[in-house]
Design an enzyme around this catalytic site. Structure first.
Site, mmCIF file in Angstrom:
data_model
loop_
_atom_site.group_PDB
_atom_site.id
_atom_site.type_symbol
_atom_site.label_atom_id
_atom_site.label_comp_id
_atom_site.label_asym_id
_atom_site.label_seq_id
_atom_site.Cartn_x
_atom_site.Cartn_y
_atom_site.Cartn_z
ATOM 1 C CE LYS A 45 -11.151 -9.528 -8.894
ATOM 2 N NZ LYS A 45 -11.781 -10.864 -8.746
ATOM 3 N NE ARG A 79 3.250 -7.059 3.309
ATOM 4 C CZ ARG A 79 3.258 -7.243 4.607
ATOM 5 N NH1 ARG A 79 3.985 -6.446 5.411
ATOM 6 N NH2 ARG A 79 2.555 -8.213 5.163
ATOM 7 N N GLY A 113 1.691 -12.078 -3.494
ATOM 8 C CA GLY A 113 0.596 -12.488 -2.613
ATOM 9 C C GLY A 113 0.652 -13.976 -2.312
#
Length: 240
Positions: A138, A35, A10
């Protein structure tokens, strides 16, 4: 002591790009996952090329390709994930379960820092929907990490200043995003933070709504009209 090699998942996101910068600044050999199909997103490609020019290694991998995740994880000592957990936009927290599986299979990671960075989800059992979905997810990821026996550090930075300070958030602890990234990177080779939660809460950054408004008033040299509502009124507005 030799510094850990770091993989950031990320890395082109809101906090991720700051984590990459902080990791490089602190002298870590830094790998950034992207990606394979990212070529159509020009801004992200330009960001990745900028990271590469600064010394980062680019690694093609995907949550849809388990083998590529395992191979990426095997390159490093520490994995940091910064994928989005914002429930009103691209909520991706549970994708990390695939990353947990890859880390478990690879068997070489000394520490995993999952995408947390906000309020400690273990203390948010009374949060209201729809926002509580982020905290619940989470906790699912935390459970998977600990059941897999993966060493971890959870970073709780409360409220991103850039997100919340301008929107009259409830009384909160506001932390600059660049500072969050810097302190996150500083934890990864610190034995005191292993299998612990790191809380970022500078005392002067703890502000009520009125205190935030007072800062605004000082900056604009005007007094704003203010009115108060009760807790019951506030919760009534939230219903539905």
């Amino acid at each position: 002591m030799k510094k850990s090699k770091v993989l950031i998942v990320g890395g082109t996101g809101y906090l991720g790009k700051r984590l990459v910068k902080a990791s490089l600044t602190e002298g870590h050999e830094t790998y950034v996952v992207h990606r394979p199909e990212i070529g159509v997103e020009i801004e992200k490609v330009q960001m990745l090329l900028s990271f590469k020019a600064q010394g980062a290694h680019l690694v093609a991998s995907s949550f849809d390709d388990h083998r590529s995740l395992v191979d990426a994880v095997k390159l490093v000592d520490v994995v940091i994930c910064a994928i989005s957990g914002v429930h009103i936009r691209s909520h991706q927290i549970l994708l990390q379960l695939k990353l947990v599986n890859a880390i478990k299979e690879a068997g070489n990671v000394k520490r995993f820092l999952p995408s947390e960075f906000g309020t400690d989800p273990s203390r948010m059992e009374n949060a209201m929907a729809p926002g509580r979905v982020t905290f619940d997810d989470k906790m699912v990821v935390r459970k998977a990490i600990q059941e897999a026996g993966i060493p971890f550090t959870y970073v709780s930075a409360n409220c991103f200043a850039g997100y919340f300070l301008g929107g009259l958030c409830q009384p909160a602890i506001y932390v600059d995003e660049a500072d969050i990234a810097t302190y996150t990177i500083k934890t990864i080779d610190d034995p005191r933070t292993l299998n612990k939660t790191l809380y970022l809460r500078p005392p002067q950054n703890i502000l009520s709504q009125r205190e935030v408004v007072q800062i605004w008033e000082k900056l604009i040299a005007k007094q704003l009209h203010k009115s108060s509502i009760s807790k019951e009124q506030f919760l009534a507005f939230m219903k539905g």
